[in-house]
Scaffold this motif. Structure first.
Motif, mmCIF file in Angstrom:
data_model
loop_
_atom_site.group_PDB
_atom_site.id
_atom_site.type_symbol
_atom_site.label_atom_id
_atom_site.label_comp_id
_atom_site.label_asym_id
_atom_site.label_seq_id
_atom_site.Cartn_x
_atom_site.Cartn_y
_atom_site.Cartn_z
ATOM 1 N N GLN A 1 1.035 -1.321 -0.343
ATOM 2 C CA GLN A 1 -0.153 -0.333 0.097
ATOM 3 C C GLN A 1 1.226 1.356 0.737
ATOM 4 O O GLN A 1 0.390 2.542 0.595
ATOM 5 N N VAL A 2 1.989 1.472 -0.624
ATOM 6 C CA VAL A 2 3.068 2.421 -0.282
ATOM 7 C C VAL A 2 2.508 3.492 -1.550
ATOM 8 O O VAL A 2 1.975 4.541 -1.442
ATOM 9 N N ALA A 3 1.732 2.832 -2.997
ATOM 10 C CA ALA A 3 1.426 4.091 -3.922
ATOM 11 C C ALA A 3 -0.020 4.317 -3.569
ATOM 12 O O ALA A 3 -0.185 5.585 -3.714
ATOM 13 N N ARG A 4 -0.483 3.323 -2.727
ATOM 14 C CA ARG A 4 -2.175 4.101 -2.433
ATOM 15 C C ARG A 4 -2.569 2.728 -1.226
ATOM 16 O O ARG A 4 -2.588 1.898 -1.402
ATOM 17 N N LYS A 5 -3.269 3.579 -0.209
ATOM 18 C CA LYS A 5 -3.913 3.185 1.018
ATOM 19 C C LYS A 5 -4.910 2.355 0.361
ATOM 20 O O LYS A 5 -5.907 3.041 0.057
ATOM 21 N N PHE A 6 -5.065 1.298 1.101
ATOM 22 C CA PHE A 6 -6.406 0.427 0.136
ATOM 23 C C PHE A 6 -7.541 1.110 1.626
ATOM 24 O O PHE A 6 -7.244 1.220 2.503
ATOM 25 N N THR A 7 -8.614 1.083 1.207
ATOM 26 C CA THR A 7 -10.001 1.409 1.658
ATOM 27 C C THR A 7 -10.757 0.625 2.547
ATOM 28 O O THR A 7 -11.496 0.935 3.443
ATOM 29 N N SER A 8 -9.933 -0.954 1.920
ATOM 30 C CA SER A 8 -10.679 -2.673 2.876
ATOM 31 C C SER A 8 -10.136 -1.593 4.504
ATOM 32 O O SER A 8 -8.753 -1.425 4.795
ATOM 33 N N LYS A 9 -11.119 -1.973 5.113
ATOM 34 C CA LYS A 9 -10.312 -2.204 7.145
ATOM 35 C C LYS A 9 -10.309 -3.098 7.249
ATOM 36 O O LYS A 9 -9.559 -3.135 8.590
ATOM 37 N N VAL A 10 -10.333 -4.427 5.926
ATOM 38 C CA VAL A 10 -9.327 -5.997 7.031
ATOM 39 C C VAL A 10 -7.674 -6.131 5.791
ATOM 40 O O VAL A 10 -7.906 -6.069 4.974
ATOM 41 N N GLY B 1 -4.193 -7.367 4.894
ATOM 42 C CA GLY B 1 -4.566 -7.832 3.444
ATOM 43 C C GLY B 1 -5.332 -8.177 2.916
ATOM 44 O O GLY B 1 -4.969 -9.382 1.941
ATOM 45 N N LYS B 2 -6.077 -7.082 2.926
ATOM 46 C CA LYS B 2 -7.427 -7.892 2.377
ATOM 47 C C LYS B 2 -7.328 -6.542 0.658
ATOM 48 O O LYS B 2 -7.631 -5.054 1.616
ATOM 49 N N MET B 3 -7.852 -6.274 -0.425
ATOM 50 C CA MET B 3 -7.926 -5.976 -1.042
ATOM 51 C C MET B 3 -9.436 -5.281 -1.228
ATOM 52 O O MET B 3 -9.914 -6.601 -2.121
ATOM 53 N N GLY B 4 -10.516 -4.638 -0.958
ATOM 54 C CA GLY B 4 -11.877 -4.245 -1.335
ATOM 55 C C GLY B 4 -11.713 -4.280 -2.975
ATOM 56 O O GLY B 4 -11.130 -3.985 -3.533
ATOM 57 N N TYR B 5 -13.130 -3.604 -3.494
ATOM 58 C CA TYR B 5 -13.564 -3.309 -4.592
ATOM 59 C C TYR B 5 -13.128 -1.851 -5.520
ATOM 60 O O TYR B 5 -12.645 -2.398 -6.147
ATOM 61 N N GLU B 6 -13.290 -0.752 -4.209
ATOM 62 C CA GLU B 6 -12.440 0.018 -4.292
ATOM 63 C C GLU B 6 -11.674 -0.122 -4.726
ATOM 64 O O GLU B 6 -11.200 0.435 -5.847
ATOM 65 N N ASP B 7 -10.945 -0.569 -4.027
ATOM 66 C CA ASP B 7 -9.126 -1.372 -4.416
ATOM 67 C C ASP B 7 -9.015 -1.576 -5.871
ATOM 68 O O ASP B 7 -8.170 -1.041 -5.864
ATOM 69 N N PHE B 8 -9.583 -2.229 -5.534
ATOM 70 C CA PHE B 8 -9.253 -3.202 -7.077
ATOM 71 C C PHE B 8 -9.715 -2.083 -8.189
ATOM 72 O O PHE B 8 -9.071 -2.194 -9.194
ATOM 73 N N VAL B 9 -10.959 -2.047 -8.036
ATOM 74 C CA VAL B 9 -10.688 -0.256 -9.473
ATOM 75 C C VAL B 9 -9.828 0.663 -9.866
ATOM 76 O O VAL B 9 -9.796 0.516 -10.656
ATOM 77 N N LYS C 1 -2.131 3.051 -19.281
ATOM 78 C CA LYS C 1 -1.456 3.775 -18.113
ATOM 79 C C LYS C 1 -1.161 5.089 -18.314
ATOM 80 O O LYS C 1 -0.127 5.839 -17.886
ATOM 81 N N SER C 2 -1.327 5.162 -19.622
ATOM 82 C CA SER C 2 -1.166 6.871 -20.294
ATOM 83 C C SER C 2 -1.684 7.826 -18.657
ATOM 84 O O SER C 2 -1.664 9.096 -19.144
ATOM 85 N N SER C 3 -3.129 7.212 -18.240
ATOM 86 C CA SER C 3 -3.984 8.469 -17.826
ATOM 87 C C SER C 3 -2.720 8.663 -16.618
ATOM 88 O O SER C 3 -1.848 8.195 -15.838
ATOM 89 N N GLU C 4 -3.171 9.820 -15.912
ATOM 90 C CA GLU C 4 -2.171 10.441 -15.305
ATOM 91 C C GLU C 4 -2.054 9.792 -13.430
ATOM 92 O O GLU C 4 -0.931 9.476 -12.967
ATOM 93 N N PRO C 5 -3.262 9.378 -12.868
ATOM 94 C CA PRO C 5 -3.491 8.157 -11.474
ATOM 95 C C PRO C 5 -3.079 7.563 -12.339
ATOM 96 O O PRO C 5 -2.084 6.558 -11.368
ATOM 97 N N SER C 6 -2.629 6.914 -13.259
ATOM 98 C CA SER C 6 -1.950 5.679 -13.723
ATOM 99 C C SER C 6 -0.335 5.421 -13.842
ATOM 100 O O SER C 6 0.059 4.929 -13.186
ATOM 101 N N LEU C 7 -0.475 6.882 -14.162
ATOM 102 C CA LEU C 7 1.311 6.911 -14.162
ATOM 103 C C LEU C 7 2.345 7.227 -12.962
ATOM 104 O O LEU C 7 3.357 6.728 -12.476
ATOM 105 N N GLU C 8 1.498 7.784 -11.904
ATOM 106 C CA GLU C 8 1.625 8.016 -10.822
ATOM 107 C C GLU C 8 1.950 6.751 -9.490
ATOM 108 O O GLU C 8 2.812 6.128 -9.112
ATOM 109 N N TYR C 9 0.699 5.982 -9.944
ATOM 110 C CA TYR C 9 0.666 4.468 -9.029
ATOM 111 C C TYR C 9 2.013 3.559 -9.949
ATOM 112 O O TYR C 9 2.744 3.710 -8.492
ATOM 113 N N TRP C 10 1.972 3.918 -11.427
ATOM 114 C CA TRP C 10 3.437 2.335 -11.650
ATOM 115 C C TRP C 10 4.678 3.479 -11.229
ATOM 116 O O TRP C 10 5.525 2.857 -11.229
#
Length: 108
Positions: A63-72, A74-82, A91-100
């Motif tokens: 979760q360095v690039a983005r903290k999960f919204t899931s409260k569990v 070690g688990k990724m929720g649907y919002e995190d997966f999206v 990979k051309s979008s600005e959020p994607s470039l920042e993420y990777w």
């Protein structure tokens, strides 16, 4: 959002169409084998016919690039997966470039 509001056919707006939602939801459901609406590392490693390495999956779950919204832990929720899949698929979008970029920066 303004473009989505102005467009008569919402299916023409990237990431707001029912088709995009359905594809993303089906991929999530396919990975979420116990259907608890949470994905763990073992679930995510199967994404894209095992296209991700264990190292990348470990970094995503660190979760360095983005903290999960899931409260569990070690688990990724649907919002995190999206957020992940949109970054992975466009990979051309600005959020994607920042993420990777964070993964690449950590690598070297």
């Amino acid at each position: 959002m303004q473009h989505a509001d102005e467009e008569e056919d919402i299916n023409k707006v990237l990431y707001f169409s029912y088709e995009h939602f359905y594809v993303i939801y089906c991929k999530f459901w396919e990975l979420d084998t116990d259907h608890d609406f949470l994905i763990d590392k073992e679930n995510l490693i199967r994404y894209g016919n095992h296209a991700l390495t264990y190292r990348i999956v470990d970094r995503i779950f660190s979760q360095v690039a983005r903290k999960f919204t899931s409260k569990v832990e070690g688990k990724m929720g649907y919002e995190d997966f999206v957020y992940f899949i949109l970054s992975e698929e466009d990979k051309s979008s600005e959020p994607s470039l920042e993420y990777w970029y964070i993964w690449m920066e950590m690598e070297f």
